[in-house]
Motif scaffolding. Structure first.
Motif, PDB file in Angstrom:
ATOM      1  N   PHE A  28       0.890  -1.204  -0.200  1.00  0.00           N
ATOM      2  CA  PHE A  28       0.057   0.017  -0.215  1.00  0.00           C
ATOM      3  C   PHE A  28       0.951   1.228   0.183  1.00  0.00           C
ATOM      4  CE2 PHE A  28      -3.815   2.334   0.645  1.00  0.00           C
ATOM      5  CZ  PHE A  28      -3.602   3.365   1.441  1.00  0.00           C
ATOM      6  N   SER A  29       1.860   1.338   0.773  1.00  0.00           N
ATOM      7  CA  SER A  29       2.842   2.329   0.927  1.00  0.00           C
ATOM      8  C   SER A  29       4.204   1.967   1.521  1.00  0.00           C
ATOM      9  CB  SER A  29       2.323   3.675   1.840  1.00  0.00           C
ATOM     10  OG  SER A  29       1.927   3.093   3.022  1.00  0.00           O
ATOM     11  N   VAL A  30       5.211   2.639   1.244  1.00  0.00           N
ATOM     12  CA  VAL A  30       6.572   2.340   1.651  1.00  0.00           C
ATOM     13  C   VAL A  30       6.880   3.562   2.342  1.00  0.00           C
ATOM     14  CG1 VAL A  30       9.004   1.590   1.359  1.00  0.00           C
ATOM     15  CG2 VAL A  30       7.209   0.730   0.000  1.00  0.00           C
ATOM     16  N   ASN A  31       7.198   3.582   3.816  1.00  0.00           N
ATOM     17  CA  ASN A  31       7.723   4.736   4.575  1.00  0.00           C
ATOM     18  C   ASN A  31       9.216   4.724   4.618  1.00  0.00           C
ATOM     19  OD1 ASN A  31       4.980   5.151   4.973  1.00  0.00           O
ATOM     20  ND2 ASN A  31       5.159   3.301   6.522  1.00  0.00           N
ATOM     21  N   ALA A  32       9.864   4.847   5.508  1.00  0.00           N
ATOM     22  CA  ALA A  32      11.274   5.096   5.687  1.00  0.00           C
ATOM     23  C   ALA A  32      11.876   3.812   5.156  1.00  0.00           C
ATOM     24  CB  ALA A  32      11.740   5.211   7.000  1.00  0.00           C
ATOM     25  N   MET A  33      13.195   3.880   4.497  1.00  0.00           N
ATOM     26  CA  MET A  33      13.743   2.801   3.868  1.00  0.00           C
ATOM     27  C   MET A  33      15.344   3.043   4.408  1.00  0.00           C
ATOM     28  SD  MET A  33      12.444   2.355   0.023  1.00  0.00           S
ATOM     29  CE  MET A  33      12.682   0.586  -0.189  1.00  0.00           C
ATOM     30  N   ASN A  34      16.135   2.039   4.719  1.00  0.00           N
ATOM     31  CA  ASN A  34      17.368   2.010   5.372  1.00  0.00           C
ATOM     32  C   ASN A  34      18.238   0.834   4.903  1.00  0.00           C
ATOM     33  OD1 ASN A  34      16.192   3.455   7.932  1.00  0.00           O
ATOM     34  ND2 ASN A  34      15.076   1.840   7.722  1.00  0.00           N
ATOM     35  N   TRP A  35      19.535   1.187   4.947  1.00  0.00           N
ATOM     36  CA  TRP A  35      20.798   0.337   4.660  1.00  0.00           C
ATOM     37  C   TRP A  35      21.513   0.332   5.739  1.00  0.00           C
ATOM     38  CZ3 TRP A  35      21.429  -2.184   0.392  1.00  0.00           C
ATOM     39  CH2 TRP A  35      20.826  -1.856  -0.976  1.00  0.00           C
ATOM     40  N   LEU A  36      21.696  -0.954   6.113  1.00  0.00           N
ATOM     41  CA  LEU A  36      22.713  -1.471   7.398  1.00  0.00           C
ATOM     42  C   LEU A  36      23.684  -2.521   6.668  1.00  0.00           C
ATOM     43  CD1 LEU A  36      19.601  -1.615   8.413  1.00  0.00           C
ATOM     44  CD2 LEU A  36      20.855  -1.779  10.402  1.00  0.00           C
ATOM     45  N   ARG A  37      24.697  -2.682   7.414  1.00  0.00           N
ATOM     46  CA  ARG A  37      25.769  -3.710   7.012  1.00  0.00           C
ATOM     47  C   ARG A  37      26.450  -4.505   8.053  1.00  0.00           C
ATOM     48  NH1 ARG A  37      30.481   0.687   5.276  1.00  0.00           N
ATOM     49  NH2 ARG A  37      31.323   1.373   7.775  1.00  0.00           N
ATOM     50  N   GLN A  38      26.910  -5.535   7.694  1.00  0.00           N
ATOM     51  CA  GLN A  38      27.377  -6.381   8.612  1.00  0.00           C
ATOM     52  C   GLN A  38      28.886  -6.911   8.122  1.00  0.00           C
ATOM     53  OE1 GLN A  38      24.874  -9.642  10.236  1.00  0.00           O
ATOM     54  NE2 GLN A  38      26.244  -9.709  12.111  1.00  0.00           N
ATOM     55  N   ALA A  39      29.904  -6.508   8.565  1.00  0.00           N
ATOM     56  CA  ALA A  39      31.361  -7.053   8.412  1.00  0.00           C
ATOM     57  C   ALA A  39      31.499  -8.434   8.960  1.00  0.00           C
ATOM     58  CB  ALA A  39      32.367  -5.891   8.672  1.00  0.00           C
ATOM     59  N   PRO A  40      32.389  -9.372   8.497  1.00  0.00           N
ATOM     60  CA  PRO A  40      32.892 -10.356   9.098  1.00  0.00           C
ATOM     61  C   PRO A  40      33.282 -10.332  10.520  1.00  0.00           C
ATOM     62  CG  PRO A  40      33.792 -10.054   7.000  1.00  0.00           C
ATOM     63  CD  PRO A  40      33.133  -8.738   6.984  1.00  0.00           C
ATOM     64  N   GLY A  41      32.647 -11.076  11.259  1.00  0.00           N
ATOM     65  CA  GLY A  41      32.935 -11.015  12.892  1.00  0.00           C
ATOM     66  C   GLY A  41      32.549  -9.776  13.770  1.00  0.00           C
ATOM     67  N   LYS A  42      31.646  -8.972  12.834  1.00  0.00           N
ATOM     68  CA  LYS A  42      30.982  -7.800  13.523  1.00  0.00           C
ATOM     69  C   LYS A  42      29.680  -7.758  13.574  1.00  0.00           C
ATOM     70  CE  LYS A  42      35.012  -4.844  12.500  1.00  0.00           C
ATOM     71  NZ  LYS A  42      35.799  -3.351  12.268  1.00  0.00           N
ATOM     72  N   GLU A  43      29.299  -6.897  14.353  1.00  0.00           N
ATOM     73  CA  GLU A  43      27.439  -6.850  14.546  1.00  0.00           C
ATOM     74  C   GLU A  43      27.186  -5.994  13.459  1.00  0.00           C
ATOM     75  OE1 GLU A  43      27.053  -7.068  19.423  1.00  0.00           O
ATOM     76  OE2 GLU A  43      26.447  -5.286  18.272  1.00  0.00           O
ATOM     77  N   ARG A  44      25.774  -6.134  13.382  1.00  0.00           N
ATOM     78  CA  ARG A  44      25.297  -5.241  12.192  1.00  0.00           C
ATOM     79  C   ARG A  44      25.050  -3.754  12.540  1.00  0.00           C
ATOM     80  NH1 ARG A  44      19.891  -8.078   9.260  1.00  0.00           N
ATOM     81  NH2 ARG A  44      21.412  -9.583   9.189  1.00  0.00           N
ATOM     82  N   GLU A  45      25.491  -2.933  11.574  1.00  0.00           N
ATOM     83  CA  GLU A  45      25.630  -1.657  12.017  1.00  0.00           C
ATOM     84  C   GLU A  45      24.837  -0.712  11.057  1.00  0.00           C
ATOM     85  OE1 GLU A  45      29.485   0.072  12.044  1.00  0.00           O
ATOM     86  OE2 GLU A  45      29.892  -0.434   9.954  1.00  0.00           O
ATOM     87  N   PHE A  46      24.253   0.509  11.540  1.00  0.00           N
ATOM     88  CA  PHE A  46      23.509   1.328  10.476  1.00  0.00           C
ATOM     89  C   PHE A  46      24.487   2.032   9.531  1.00  0.00           C
ATOM     90  CE2 PHE A  46      20.559   4.598   9.526  1.00  0.00           C
ATOM     91  CZ  PHE A  46      21.094   5.640   9.543  1.00  0.00           C
ATOM     92  N   VAL A  47      23.786   2.087   8.446  1.00  0.00           N
ATOM     93  CA  VAL A  47      24.584   2.912   7.348  1.00  0.00           C
ATOM     94  C   VAL A  47      23.986   4.309   6.972  1.00  0.00           C
ATOM     95  CG1 VAL A  47      25.615   2.809   5.072  1.00  0.00           C
ATOM     96  CG2 VAL A  47      25.650   0.847   6.407  1.00  0.00           C
ATOM     97  N   SER A  48      22.657   4.172   6.457  1.00  0.00           N
ATOM     98  CA  SER A  48      22.040   5.352   6.130  1.00  0.00           C
ATOM     99  C   SER A  48      20.532   4.915   6.295  1.00  0.00           C
ATOM    100  CB  SER A  48      22.442   5.552   4.704  1.00  0.00           C
ATOM    101  OG  SER A  48      21.834   6.913   4.114  1.00  0.00           O
ATOM    102  N   ALA A  49      19.532   6.160   6.030  1.00  0.00           N
ATOM    103  CA  ALA A  49      18.324   5.997   6.149  1.00  0.00           C
ATOM    104  C   ALA A  49      17.858   7.079   5.140  1.00  0.00           C
ATOM    105  CB  ALA A  49      17.829   6.235   7.597  1.00  0.00           C
ATOM    106  N   ILE A  50      16.353   7.030   4.719  1.00  0.00           N
ATOM    107  CA  ILE A  50      15.903   8.152   4.015  1.00  0.00           C
ATOM    108  C   ILE A  50      14.411   8.022   4.169  1.00  0.00           C
ATOM    109  CG2 ILE A  50      15.484   6.370   2.007  1.00  0.00           C
ATOM    110  CD1 ILE A  50      16.166   8.658   0.136  1.00  0.00           C
TER     111      ILE A  50
END
Length: 123
Positions: A28-50
């Motif tokens: 019906f609708s898409v609100n905020a969209m985000n990118w996150l990343r996870q490097a080997p051996g690390k926790e997932r982290e925030f990258v960017s949002a719109i």
């Protein structure tokens, strides 16, 4: 309803990539969209949002001035233009979307995740 990610790959330091992510299904609708990343051996982290309108964006300090997030609401898609890539940017990049799905005659709010796309930056 699903998110399909694409556009990862392998580049040398200083190169560029532009992964994308598109939502499909009964949307019906898409609100905020985000990118996150996870490097080997690390926790997932925030990258960017719109935001839905695209006029509000946020970036992690580590990618500010190198990455640019954008979206195309006609395609329910979000993009991440990554310039001046560094080896420390190597990670699986995930997108997620805060959206409303139409199921029958009912609206359901949900957050969905893409499956991730691998970005490898060599020195």
């Amino acid at each position: 309803v699903q998110l399909q990610a694409s556009g990862g790959g392998s580049v040398q330091a200083g190169g560029s990539l532009r992964p994308s992510c598109a939502a499909s299904g009964s949307i019906f609708s898409v609100n905020a969209m985000n990118w996150l990343r996870q490097a080997p051996g690390k926790e997932r982290e925030f990258v960017s949002a719109i935001s839905w309108t695209g006029d509000r964006t946020r970036y992690a300090d580590s990618v500010k001035d190198r990455f640019t997030i954008s979206r195309d609401n006609t395609k329910n898609a979000v993009y991440l233009k990554m310039n001046s890539l560094k080896p420390e940017d190597t990670a699986v990049y995930y997108c997620n979307a805060d959206l409303t799905s139409l199921q029958g005659d009912q609206l359901h709010g949900m957050v969905i995740w893409g499956e991730g796309t691998l970005v490898t930056v060599s020195s």
